[in-house]
Design an enzyme around this catalytic site. Structure first.
Site, short mmCIF file in Angstrom:
data_model
loop_
_atom_site.label_atom_id
_atom_site.label_comp_id
_atom_site.label_asym_id
_atom_site.label_seq_id
_atom_site.Cartn_x
_atom_site.Cartn_y
_atom_site.Cartn_z
N CYS A 279 85.30 -9.48 19.48
CA CYS A 279 85.12 -8.12 18.97
C CYS A 279 83.68 -7.85 18.54
O CYS A 279 83.34 -6.73 18.20
CB CYS A 279 86.09 -7.86 17.82
SG CYS A 279 87.78 -8.30 18.26
N CYS B 83 96.24 -2.05 10.26
CA CYS B 83 95.65 -2.56 11.49
C CYS B 83 94.92 -1.47 12.27
O CYS B 83 95.39 -0.34 12.35
CB CYS B 83 96.74 -3.12 12.41
SG CYS B 83 97.82 -4.34 11.62
N SER B 84 93.80 -1.85 12.89
CA SER B 84 93.14 -0.93 13.81
C SER B 84 94.00 -0.84 15.08
O SER B 84 94.78 -1.74 15.37
CB SER B 84 91.74 -1.44 14.14
OG SER B 84 91.79 -2.75 14.66
N ILE C 101 95.09 -0.14 19.25
CA ILE C 101 94.73 -0.55 20.62
C ILE C 101 94.00 0.64 21.24
O ILE C 101 94.53 1.76 21.23
CB ILE C 101 96.00 -0.91 21.41
CG1 ILE C 101 96.60 -2.21 20.85
CG2 ILE C 101 95.69 -1.03 22.90
CD1 ILE C 101 98.02 -2.49 21.33
N LYS D 60 89.53 1.39 12.00
CA LYS D 60 90.90 1.77 11.67
C LYS D 60 91.25 3.17 12.18
O LYS D 60 92.28 3.36 12.82
CB LYS D 60 91.08 1.73 10.14
CG LYS D 60 92.40 2.29 9.64
CD LYS D 60 93.58 1.41 10.08
CE LYS D 60 94.90 2.14 9.97
NZ LYS D 60 95.16 3.01 11.14
N HIS E 30 89.40 0.95 17.98
CA HIS E 30 88.75 -0.36 18.12
C HIS E 30 88.87 -0.88 19.55
O HIS E 30 89.62 -1.81 19.82
CB HIS E 30 89.39 -1.32 17.10
CG HIS E 30 88.75 -2.67 17.05
ND1 HIS E 30 87.45 -2.92 17.43
CD2 HIS E 30 89.23 -3.88 16.62
CE1 HIS E 30 87.18 -4.21 17.25
NE2 HIS E 30 88.25 -4.82 16.78
#
Lengths: 124, 422
Positions: free
Chosen positions: B93, B242-243, B245, B363, B367
């Site tokens: 990342c 969670c960020s 998809i 977020k 991402h």
């Protein structure tokens, strides 16, 4: 050279394998053949006690295909932890049983360890 | 050894990005073209693409996500850069944060005067299960993944260690989400550019339209505690920790400082660059901070000759809520264990003297992993030049920072920027 193949072979036979550097005494699990601290190449195999405590943990609901195939998932999250071993090193492990938290004593579960390192709550 | 300086000054004179989101009809190359055109439009005095001498592009895994390897020459071709050298950088990342550093080094070396840096990722082709598997390969496939870790799982484990050590609660984690969605709501390029209250309202409206029971929540916290609305991903992290998809691309134009005036009167100078590597999570001395981030930060501060107090705005790697709390501590903005209190007190809000993730962060903005680092620099470029629109901060941002993490901290790249005058 000691490799992951050796580690998992020993694991299937009920042993948690580490190596210790003959030069600087550094202890490594997973085992290594080159000491990252002093670059020493004389590392001796050492068996660990298998005793430790939970350093960090999670219950994974959305898990990997590999874990789903092993029977885990949304309705049966796999509990996975970083275990602080008595020897002062850490290992990633699958935890059998629940009701654990940071600091819970755990012990190496040699019976269930083969493809994964498994620990369970230490009730002793 | 003292921190070395760049061989010569490097400035960013253009920055652009595609929208972040999920785009069924667009491949990586299409997103890259969109980001390239957006960047081109941002160059005040215009850009002749013939002047670009090389491309460095961050890309985590088009191989797994799209079945496409060897992406750098493909991106170069789609924006007309072949036969110029094109190089792909992969550091999970942190791929495009590191690509930025490689581009900086290339210009500072004197080999090139004009370099294009990009970041790309197209993740939404795969079902969630396969994305989970693909992201997990950024961990140790021999010793971490067999134990059952996923990427949310790693950060969830760090969260339990952090919460146990410092007394933070899951409500503290979710305050990062609330803040970043407030900011993302003002970012037209954001994937989930909505405030939490608006997301709740949307769920009610959709339920009503489908003739289903309309959910009621007493408060945002009640919403976050609702297992249906906010399911557990890896305890204690839920969906809204969670960020997402994402698909997206970002592009930056780097030039030597000597020629920056040909492109703009307001170049953004890169004054600090740091990068560090780290071991697997179980092989670190600490589970509540990221040593590679601390080191990369120190390198960047030393090169730039600034302190954390000089930073007027930061984009940090909030792939999960806990990651932002650890980031703002690792960067020295707050003492270890104080990050969650500072967040609760609004010290990272858009109106604070040193706001964090004004873009909405990973977020809310999204991402697309290989594009996220370059995307952070796009926000800094806009905020420093007063071009961030509705989310423009009120104070002058003369010095800013970006912090881009790969894996659980096996890689970190930190950059510090200063607004210059050509």
């Amino acid at each position: 050279m000691i490799t992951a193949a050796d580690f998992y072979e020993a694991l299937a036979e009920g042993t948690l394998l580490a190596t210790r550097c003959a030069d600087c005494d550094g202890l490594y699990i997973p085992p290594r053949s080159l000491c990252p601290a002093c670059y020493g190449t004389e590392l001796k195999v050492e068996e660990l006690s298998g005793k430790g405590t939970v350093g960090a943990y999670t219950a994974v609901a959305i898990t990997t295909t590999r874990m789903i195939e092993a029977g885990y998932g949304r309705d049966n999250p796999n509990i996975t932890a970083v275990v602080d071993l008595a020897e002062g090193v850490r290992i990633s492990a699958l935890i059998h049983g629940d009701d654990i938290t940071v600091g819970t004593p755990v012990v190496f579960d040699s019976e269930h360890s083969a493809e994964h390192v498994v620990f369970r709550k230490d009730d002793s | 050894m003292a921190q070395r300086k760049l061989g010569r000054g490097v400035a960013i004179v253009g920055a652009g990005m595609s929208p972040f989101g999920t785009f069924a009809r667009m491949a990586t190359r299409d997103l890259f073209v969109e980001a390239f055109l957006d960047m081109r439009g941002s160059v005040d005095k215009g850009l002749d693409p013939d002047d670009i001498e090389a491309l460095y592009v961050g890309n985590y895994s088009s191989d797994l996500f799209e079945g496409q390897g060897h992406t750098a020459p493909l991106m170069a071709d789609w924006v007309g850069l072949t036969p110029r050298p094109a190089t792909r950088i992969e550091d999970a990342c942190a791929s495009s944060g590191v690509a930025l550093r490689e581009g900086i080094i290339a210009v500072a070396s004197g080999l090139y005067d004009v370099v294009l840096v990009g970041g790309i990722e197209k993740m939404s082709n795969l079902p969630t299960g396969e994305v989970t598997d693909a992201l997990a390969t950024a961990g140790d496939a021999l010793y971490e993944i067999p134990a059952g870790f996923t990427f949310p799982g790693f950060y969830a484990a760090m969260a339990t260690a952090y919460m146990h050590r410092y007394g933070a609660q899951s409500e503290h984690l979710i305050q990062v989400t609330q803040k970043n969605h407030e900011n993302g709501a003002l970012n037209p390029k954001a994937q989930f550019g909505q405030r939490i209250a608006d997301i709740m309202e949307g769920k009610k409206e959709r339920a009503a339209a489908k003739g289903r029971p309309v959910p009621e929540w007493e408060s945002e916290m009640a919403f976050f505690h609702d297992d249906r609305a906010n399911p557990m991903i890896a305890a204690p992290l839920r969906l809204f920790d969670c960020s997402p998809i994402s698909d997206g691309a970002a592009v930056l134009l780097l030039v030597s400082e000597e020629i920056a005036g040909q492109f703009t009167d307001e170049p953004i100078r890169v004054i600090g660059s740091g990068q560090a590597s780290g071991r697997a999570l179980h092989d670190r001395d600490t589970l509540t901070s990221i040593p590679a981030a601390q080191r990369a930060g120190q390198m960047a501060y030393e090169m730039a000759d600034v302190t954390p107090d000089d930073i007027k705005l930061a984009e940090v790697h909030d792939c999960f809520t806990i990651a932002e709390l650890i980031a703002i501590e690792d960067l020295g903005f707050f003492a270890p264990g104080d990050g969650y209190k500072a967040t609760e007190d609004g010290m990272t809000a858009r109106t604070a003297p040193r706001p964090v993730n004004t873009s909405g962060g990973l977020k809310s903005k999204g991402h697309p992993v290989g594009a996220s680092g370059a995307g952070q620099t796009v926000e800094v470029f806009k905020q420093m030049r007063g071009l961030a629109g509705e989310r423009q901060v009120a104070h002058d941002v003369d010095v800013a920072l970006t912090h881009n993490v790969g894996g659980t901290g096996q890689t970190c790249a930190v950059h510090i920027y200063e607004r210059g005058q050509a």
